[in-house]
Structure formats: structure tokens, C-alpha cells
Design a protein around this motif. Structure first.
Motif, PDB file in Angstrom:
ATOM      1  N   LEU A  15      -2.206  12.212  -1.647  1.00 27.04           N
ATOM      2  CA  LEU A  15      -3.060  11.167  -0.567  1.00 27.04           C
ATOM      3  C   LEU A  15      -2.701   9.672  -0.739  1.00 27.04           C
ATOM      4  O   LEU A  15      -2.387   9.287  -1.846  1.00 27.04           O
ATOM      5  N   LYS A  16      -2.125   9.009   0.523  1.00 29.14           N
ATOM      6  CA  LYS A  16      -1.644   7.894   0.222  1.00 29.14           C
ATOM      7  C   LYS A  16      -2.371   7.131   1.229  1.00 29.14           C
ATOM      8  O   LYS A  16      -2.828   7.599   2.301  1.00 29.14           O
ATOM      9  N   SER A  17      -2.980   5.949   0.811  1.00 32.67           N
ATOM     10  CA  SER A  17      -4.015   4.914   1.387  1.00 32.67           C
ATOM     11  C   SER A  17      -3.756   3.615   1.338  1.00 32.67           C
ATOM     12  O   SER A  17      -3.066   3.030   0.581  1.00 32.67           O
ATOM     13  N   ILE A  18      -4.065   3.024   2.436  1.00 31.84           N
ATOM     14  CA  ILE A  18      -3.845   1.536   2.492  1.00 31.84           C
ATOM     15  C   ILE A  18      -5.262   0.844   2.151  1.00 31.84           C
ATOM     16  O   ILE A  18      -6.382   1.587   2.137  1.00 31.84           O
ATOM     17  N   GLU A  19      -5.318  -0.250   1.564  1.00 30.86           N
ATOM     18  CA  GLU A  19      -6.694  -0.983   1.422  1.00 30.86           C
ATOM     19  C   GLU A  19      -7.428  -1.092   2.664  1.00 30.86           C
ATOM     20  O   GLU A  19      -7.070  -1.015   3.956  1.00 30.86           O
ATOM     21  N   ALA A  20      -8.814  -0.931   2.333  1.00 38.58           N
ATOM     22  CA  ALA A  20      -9.574  -0.977   3.527  1.00 38.58           C
ATOM     23  C   ALA A  20      -9.370  -2.366   4.210  1.00 38.58           C
ATOM     24  O   ALA A  20      -9.317  -3.281   3.714  1.00 38.58           O
ATOM     25  N   LEU A  21      -9.595  -2.201   5.695  1.00 38.11           N
ATOM     26  CA  LEU A  21      -9.415  -3.480   6.520  1.00 38.11           C
ATOM     27  C   LEU A  21     -10.468  -3.833   7.235  1.00 38.11           C
ATOM     28  O   LEU A  21     -11.203  -2.850   7.399  1.00 38.11           O
TER      29      LEU A  21
END
Length: 296
Positions: free
Chosen positions: A134-140
Motif C-alpha cells: 500500500l502506497k499513500s500520500i499525505e492527506a490533502l
């Protein structure tokens, strides 16, 4: 391969401007936003503006802003909390299949959900699923973050396999929210564990099942060589009417199993063909299933 810059042109976003993602449960977390919170308090700290929509308290109209822009805006305060929208994009190789590809539609829908959420002052977290990772970005948060969301989507490469259950259980949730999965759901062990986990984490779950025209209505006959796009295993078979009938029966069973898993935990299930127009999917299928609604 589709030009990803063309997936997100200005025309694409015009149909999304007045839409909102429906959330059955009130938000009770986060910073400021456009959703009513159950959090009690007396804070009147100013946070942001948004354009007035019918049903808003007219006493909160900012008349100075109206004088400058000739539009009605209302003030948002800290009692109004943002929702967190998690978008999970299947990044396996099988999503590249089809004409147009399933991946192109998945990316466009992920962009659409991102735009709608950010435009309504919600937060967005984009997660890509590949193999068991699982690869995620920070919440925008904030409308200006849309370009960052689009840049992340453009960089997604579809390769390998996917194990949706193994990937999504790695995601930690600290609050209620909405979890949207965009996939063909060609994954081991089904998705019931995923839906159960997300529901346990107080997520409203939306399953967007994307299939290609070739998968929904295959038009192949005679001797063909089938190659698994993820494992590269191949098989020579002869396609005849009885084989095609069996395939369609199996496909129906597959879709019904997804619908049953969704219904069991109160999740939404929506099927989409990669050749369908984005406006039809959003304005017809999503609104009919209560996923989005107009704010005007």
C-alpha cells in the motif's frame, strides 16, 4: 497508452463543480470543512469561505465578499468539520487491459472524487494498491491541493499483481470517513475481508467495479491464445458458444459475489465499463446509488 495529461483537462472538471460526496454519518474529526459536525463547542473561530447554496443560513452571508465578487459566500467556523475521503486505486497490470483501458477510467474517477472532495473542503488521501503493498500520500486539504493529487495519479504505474485484502489492512484509520476502491477486483480471496475491515474502522465503503468492454462482452471465437497480463501465464483454447456461455455465467457469479459482500456490510457497489463516459458514470450511476449529489 493513454496520455495522462489529457485525462484531467478543464472540460473534465466542469461537470463536477456542483457535486458533493454523500456521507451518511456526520463528521466529527479534522479541522474546518463544509460538513456539519456533532462535536459540541462554542468556538466561533473563523476558518474559511464557501459559496452560498440554498438551505444555508442567510445570516452567515459575508456581504463584504458579495460586494467584491458579486456572489454570495458564507463564513465557515471551526464547528464545521471536514470529512476524510480515502481513495484506493488498483495499480496492478490487469487494470491496463481494455480499449479504453480500465486504468484510464480508474484514474479519472480518482481525480473526480479528489476534485469533488477538495472543492467541498474535505480532505483526500490517495492510496495505490500493488502486489501486497500500500502506497499513500499525505492527506490533502484545500482546493489548491488538487494539482498535487493529479500529479500523484499521473505517476501511478500499473504493473504486477494485487492482493486487495493484504494491502488495505495495512491502512490505519484514526477517524470515520469514506473509503472508495477503484478496481477490477481480480484479486485472491475475494474482498469480504476488506469490506469487513473498513466497516469496522467506521468507513463508508464504495466499491467501483471497473471492467473493459472485452471482458463484459468478449467477441472472440475459434482458437486463441490467452495470456494472463499479471502472471504472463498463457493457455491455448478454442472459444465456441458453449465456452462463451460458461464464461458469462462465471462473470455473473463473480459480480454477484462482490454485490453480496457489499450488501452484507452496507457498502455501495457500482459497476462501470471502461468505455462509458465519465459524465454518465458520475451523473447517472453515482447519483442513482446515492454516492454523490448536487449541492445546488
Amino acid at each position: 497508452m493513454e496520455d495522462k495529461n489529457k485525462l484531467f483537462d478543464s472540460e473534465f472538471f466542469k461537470i463536477l463543480q456542483n457535486l458533493n460526496i454523500n456521507i451518511k454519518k456526520s463528521a466529527n474529526y479534522g479541522a474546518s470543512g463544509a460538513r456539519k459536525s456533532r462535536v459540541k463547542g462554542t468556538s466561533v473561530e473563523f476558518s474559511d469561505f464557501r459559496e452560498y447554496v440554498p438551505g444555508d443560513d442567510f445570516r452567515r452571508i459575508d456581504w463584504n465578499a458579495y460586494g467584491r465578487f458579486d456572489k454570495y459566500f458564507i463564513k465557515l467556523f471551526m464547528e464545521e468539520r471536514e470529512a476524510l475521503i480515502n481513495i484506493f486505486v488498483d495499480s496492478s497490470k490487469s487494470m491496463s487491459f481494455g480499449e479504453p483501458s480500465k486504468s484510464a477510467l480508474a484514474l479519472r474517477l480518482a481525480a473526480a472524487f479528489s476534485y469533488i472532495a477538495l472543492n467541498n473542503l474535505d480532505r483526500v488521501c490517495i492510496n495505490s494498491l500493488k502486489n501486497k503493498e500500500l502506497k499513500s500520500i499525505e492527506a490533502l486539504s484545500g482546493k489548491l491541493m488538487l494539482q498535487r493529487a493529479l500529479s500523484y495519479l499521473k505517476d501511478i504505474e500499473h504493473e504486477g499483481t494485487t492482493d486487495i485484502n493484504a494491502s488495505i489492512v495495512k491502512k490505519e484509520f484514526n477517524s470515520k470517513g469514506v473509503s472508495i476502491i477503484l478496481s477490477d477486483f481480480f484479486t485472491d480471496n475475494g474482498i469480504e475481508e476488506t469490506v469487513r475491515y473498513l466497516t469496522y474502522k467506521k468507513q463508508e465503503v464504495i466499491l467501483i467495479h471497473i471492467l473493459s468492454p472485452e471482458e463484459l462482452e468478449p467477441n472472440y471465437f475459434g482458437q486463441v491464445k490467452l495470456v494472463d497480463s499479471e502472471t504472463r501465464e498463457d493457455r491455448n483454447i478454442i472459444l465456441n458458444p458453449s465456452i462463451m456461455k460458461a464464461y458469462k455465467k462465471q462473470l455473473t457469479t463473480f459480480k454477484n459475489s462482490l454485490k453480496e459482500s457489499a450488501a452484507k456490510y452496507g457498502a455501495s457497489y457500482i459497476e462501470a465499463s471502461s468505455e462509458e463516459s465519465i459524465d454518465k458514470i458520475i451523473l447517472e450511476k453515482f447519483t442513482r446509488n446515492g454516492v454523490v449529489s448536487s449541492v445546488r
